[in-house]
Design a protein around this motif. Structure first.
Motif, PDB file in Angstrom:
ATOM      1  N   ALA A  69       0.839  -1.197   0.000  1.00 39.16           N
ATOM      2  CA  ALA A  69       0.000   0.000   0.000  1.00 39.16           C
ATOM      3  C   ALA A  69       0.872   1.244   0.000  1.00 39.16           C
ATOM      4  O   ALA A  69       1.921   1.280   0.632  1.00 39.16           O
ATOM      5  CB  ALA A  69      -0.906   0.001   1.226  1.00 39.16           C
ATOM      6  N   TYR A  70       0.404   2.253  -0.717  1.00 40.32           N
ATOM      7  CA  TYR A  70       1.036   3.562  -0.704  1.00 40.32           C
ATOM      8  C   TYR A  70       0.028   4.521  -0.087  1.00 40.32           C
ATOM      9  O   TYR A  70      -1.103   4.666  -0.581  1.00 40.32           O
ATOM     10  CB  TYR A  70       1.404   3.986  -2.125  1.00 40.32           C
ATOM     11  N   VAL A  71       0.416   5.152   1.009  1.00 44.36           N
ATOM     12  CA  VAL A  71      -0.473   6.017   1.776  1.00 44.36           C
ATOM     13  C   VAL A  71       0.076   7.432   1.742  1.00 44.36           C
ATOM     14  O   VAL A  71       1.242   7.665   2.071  1.00 44.36           O
ATOM     15  CB  VAL A  71      -0.589   5.511   3.234  1.00 44.36           C
ATOM     16  N   VAL A  72      -0.776   8.374   1.342  1.00 45.69           N
ATOM     17  CA  VAL A  72      -0.404   9.787   1.257  1.00 45.69           C
ATOM     18  C   VAL A  72      -1.434  10.598   2.033  1.00 45.69           C
ATOM     19  O   VAL A  72      -2.641  10.476   1.794  1.00 45.69           O
ATOM     20  CB  VAL A  72      -0.344  10.271  -0.210  1.00 45.69           C
ATOM     21  N   GLY A  73      -0.956  11.388   2.967  1.00 43.17           N
ATOM     22  CA  GLY A  73      -1.862  12.220   3.759  1.00 43.17           C
ATOM     23  C   GLY A  73      -2.914  11.410   4.499  1.00 43.17           C
ATOM     24  O   GLY A  73      -4.046  11.859   4.644  1.00 43.17           O
ATOM     25  N   GLY A  74      -2.555  10.208   4.922  1.00 47.86           N
ATOM     26  CA  GLY A  74      -3.473   9.362   5.663  1.00 47.86           C
ATOM     27  C   GLY A  74      -4.449   8.572   4.804  1.00 47.86           C
ATOM     28  O   GLY A  74      -5.264   7.821   5.322  1.00 47.86           O
ATOM     29  N   GLU A  75      -4.360   8.707   3.477  1.00 51.29           N
ATOM     30  CA  GLU A  75      -5.270   8.012   2.565  1.00 51.29           C
ATOM     31  C   GLU A  75      -4.492   7.000   1.715  1.00 51.29           C
ATOM     32  O   GLU A  75      -3.454   7.334   1.136  1.00 51.29           O
ATOM     33  CB  GLU A  75      -5.958   9.023   1.646  1.00 51.29           C
ATOM     34  N   CYS A  76      -5.005   5.783   1.636  1.00 46.67           N
ATOM     35  CA  CYS A  76      -4.391   4.768   0.774  1.00 46.67           C
ATOM     36  C   CYS A  76      -4.763   5.091  -0.672  1.00 46.67           C
ATOM     37  O   CYS A  76      -5.926   5.002  -1.061  1.00 46.67           O
ATOM     38  CB  CYS A  76      -4.874   3.363   1.158  1.00 46.67           C
ATOM     39  N   VAL A  77      -3.760   5.487  -1.465  1.00 42.08           N
ATOM     40  CA  VAL A  77      -4.016   5.900  -2.848  1.00 42.08           C
ATOM     41  C   VAL A  77      -3.635   4.826  -3.857  1.00 42.08           C
ATOM     42  O   VAL A  77      -4.003   4.905  -5.027  1.00 42.08           O
ATOM     43  CB  VAL A  77      -3.284   7.225  -3.165  1.00 42.08           C
ATOM     44  N   HIS A  92      -5.274  -1.530  -6.831  1.00 41.07           N
ATOM     45  CA  HIS A  92      -6.152  -0.371  -6.721  1.00 41.07           C
ATOM     46  C   HIS A  92      -5.296   0.850  -7.033  1.00 41.07           C
ATOM     47  O   HIS A  92      -4.228   1.018  -6.447  1.00 41.07           O
ATOM     48  CB  HIS A  92      -6.702  -0.238  -5.306  1.00 41.07           C
ATOM     49  N   PHE A  93      -5.759   1.660  -7.951  1.00 45.64           N
ATOM     50  CA  PHE A  93      -5.070   2.910  -8.288  1.00 45.64           C
ATOM     51  C   PHE A  93      -6.108   4.003  -8.114  1.00 45.64           C
ATOM     52  O   PHE A  93      -7.036   4.115  -8.915  1.00 45.64           O
ATOM     53  CB  PHE A  93      -4.530   2.876  -9.723  1.00 45.64           C
ATOM     54  N   GLY A  94      -5.982   4.756  -7.022  1.00 49.66           N
ATOM     55  CA  GLY A  94      -7.037   5.701  -6.678  1.00 49.66           C
ATOM     56  C   GLY A  94      -8.300   4.913  -6.367  1.00 49.66           C
ATOM     57  O   GLY A  94      -8.266   3.924  -5.647  1.00 49.66           O
ATOM     58  N   ALA A  95      -9.414   5.308  -6.939  1.00 50.67           N
ATOM     59  CA  ALA A  95     -10.694   4.644  -6.689  1.00 50.67           C
ATOM     60  C   ALA A  95     -10.944   3.468  -7.637  1.00 50.67           C
ATOM     61  O   ALA A  95     -11.942   2.776  -7.494  1.00 50.67           O
ATOM     62  CB  ALA A  95     -11.822   5.657  -6.822  1.00 50.67           C
ATOM     63  N   GLU A  96     -10.055   3.240  -8.582  1.00 54.22           N
ATOM     64  CA  GLU A  96     -10.258   2.182  -9.569  1.00 54.22           C
ATOM     65  C   GLU A  96      -9.539   0.898  -9.167  1.00 54.22           C
ATOM     66  O   GLU A  96      -8.487   0.933  -8.535  1.00 54.22           O
ATOM     67  CB  GLU A  96      -9.769   2.639 -10.942  1.00 54.22           C
ATOM     68  N   GLU A  97     -10.104  -0.234  -9.571  1.00 55.76           N
ATOM     69  CA  GLU A  97      -9.511  -1.542  -9.312  1.00 55.76           C
ATOM     70  C   GLU A  97      -9.260  -2.246 -10.640  1.00 55.76           C
ATOM     71  O   GLU A  97     -10.106  -2.225 -11.525  1.00 55.76           O
ATOM     72  CB  GLU A  97     -10.446  -2.382  -8.444  1.00 55.76           C
ATOM     73  N   ALA A 110       6.817   1.595  -9.771  1.00 58.82           N
ATOM     74  CA  ALA A 110       6.468   2.358 -10.974  1.00 58.82           C
ATOM     75  C   ALA A 110       5.130   3.069 -10.787  1.00 58.82           C
ATOM     76  O   ALA A 110       4.969   4.224 -11.208  1.00 58.82           O
ATOM     77  CB  ALA A 110       6.421   1.435 -12.193  1.00 58.82           C
ATOM     78  N   ASP A 111       4.176   2.412 -10.142  1.00 58.47           N
ATOM     79  CA  ASP A 111       2.885   3.047  -9.894  1.00 58.47           C
ATOM     80  C   ASP A 111       2.990   4.173  -8.869  1.00 58.47           C
ATOM     81  O   ASP A 111       2.279   5.170  -8.966  1.00 58.47           O
ATOM     82  CB  ASP A 111       1.840   2.019  -9.453  1.00 58.47           C
ATOM     83  N   ILE A 112       3.872   4.026  -7.884  1.00 59.75           N
ATOM     84  CA  ILE A 112       4.104   5.120  -6.939  1.00 59.75           C
ATOM     85  C   ILE A 112       4.641   6.333  -7.694  1.00 59.75           C
ATOM     86  O   ILE A 112       4.156   7.459  -7.512  1.00 59.75           O
ATOM     87  CB  ILE A 112       5.074   4.699  -5.809  1.00 59.75           C
ATOM     88  N   ALA A 113       5.622   6.122  -8.567  1.00 61.03           N
ATOM     89  CA  ALA A 113       6.187   7.223  -9.356  1.00 61.03           C
ATOM     90  C   ALA A 113       5.109   7.848 -10.243  1.00 61.03           C
ATOM     91  O   ALA A 113       5.031   9.078 -10.355  1.00 61.03           O
ATOM     92  CB  ALA A 113       7.360   6.717 -10.195  1.00 61.03           C
ATOM     93  N   ARG A 114       4.281   7.005 -10.853  1.00 62.54           N
ATOM     94  CA  ARG A 114       3.197   7.510 -11.713  1.00 62.54           C
ATOM     95  C   ARG A 114       2.213   8.344 -10.885  1.00 62.54           C
ATOM     96  O   ARG A 114       1.830   9.441 -11.295  1.00 62.54           O
ATOM     97  CB  ARG A 114       2.483   6.346 -12.382  1.00 62.54           C
ATOM     98  N   TRP A 115       1.791   7.817  -9.729  1.00 58.91           N
ATOM     99  CA  TRP A 115       0.840   8.540  -8.886  1.00 58.91           C
ATOM    100  C   TRP A 115       1.427   9.886  -8.464  1.00 58.91           C
ATOM    101  O   TRP A 115       0.749  10.914  -8.540  1.00 58.91           O
ATOM    102  CB  TRP A 115       0.452   7.712  -7.665  1.00 58.91           C
TER     103      TRP A 115
END
Length: 98
Positions: free
Chosen positions: A42-50, A64-69, A86-91
């Protein structure tokens, strides 16, 4: 045989962001996955799992990428980490984070 923890770590990436990484080797695959690994990244930013990669009974490998699965084609734990990073860098790029 119990699940064998291969990695379980929290990595702080910024003052308001961290990655939580957990991968286990399991005796039997988690259906419908066909590999001997259970994982939750999981990648968590500002207390939210993004961003999250996981495999769970009944759902199998997915991310899960944002609200999409999306389905995820798991190959190896090393490739899983590469894809997650790679997804962390993209996000971060898409949301103006560094």
């Amino acid at each position: 045989m119990k699940a064998l923890a291969l990695i379980r770590r929290r990595v702080v990436l910024a003052p308001n962001a961290f990655a939580e990484i957990a991968v286990w080797r399991v005796q039997l695959p988690v259906p419908p996955s066909e590999h001997p690994f259970k994982y939750r990244l999981a990648y968590v930013v500002g207390g939210e799992c993004v961003l999250r990669y996981d495999n769970e009974r009944g759902k199998g490998d997915h991310r899960h990428f944002g609200a999409e699965e999306f389905d995820y084609a798991f190959t190896t734990p090393d490739q899983l980490m590469l894809d997650f990073n790679a997804d962390i860098a993209r996000w971060n790029h898409e949301h103006g984070h560094s």
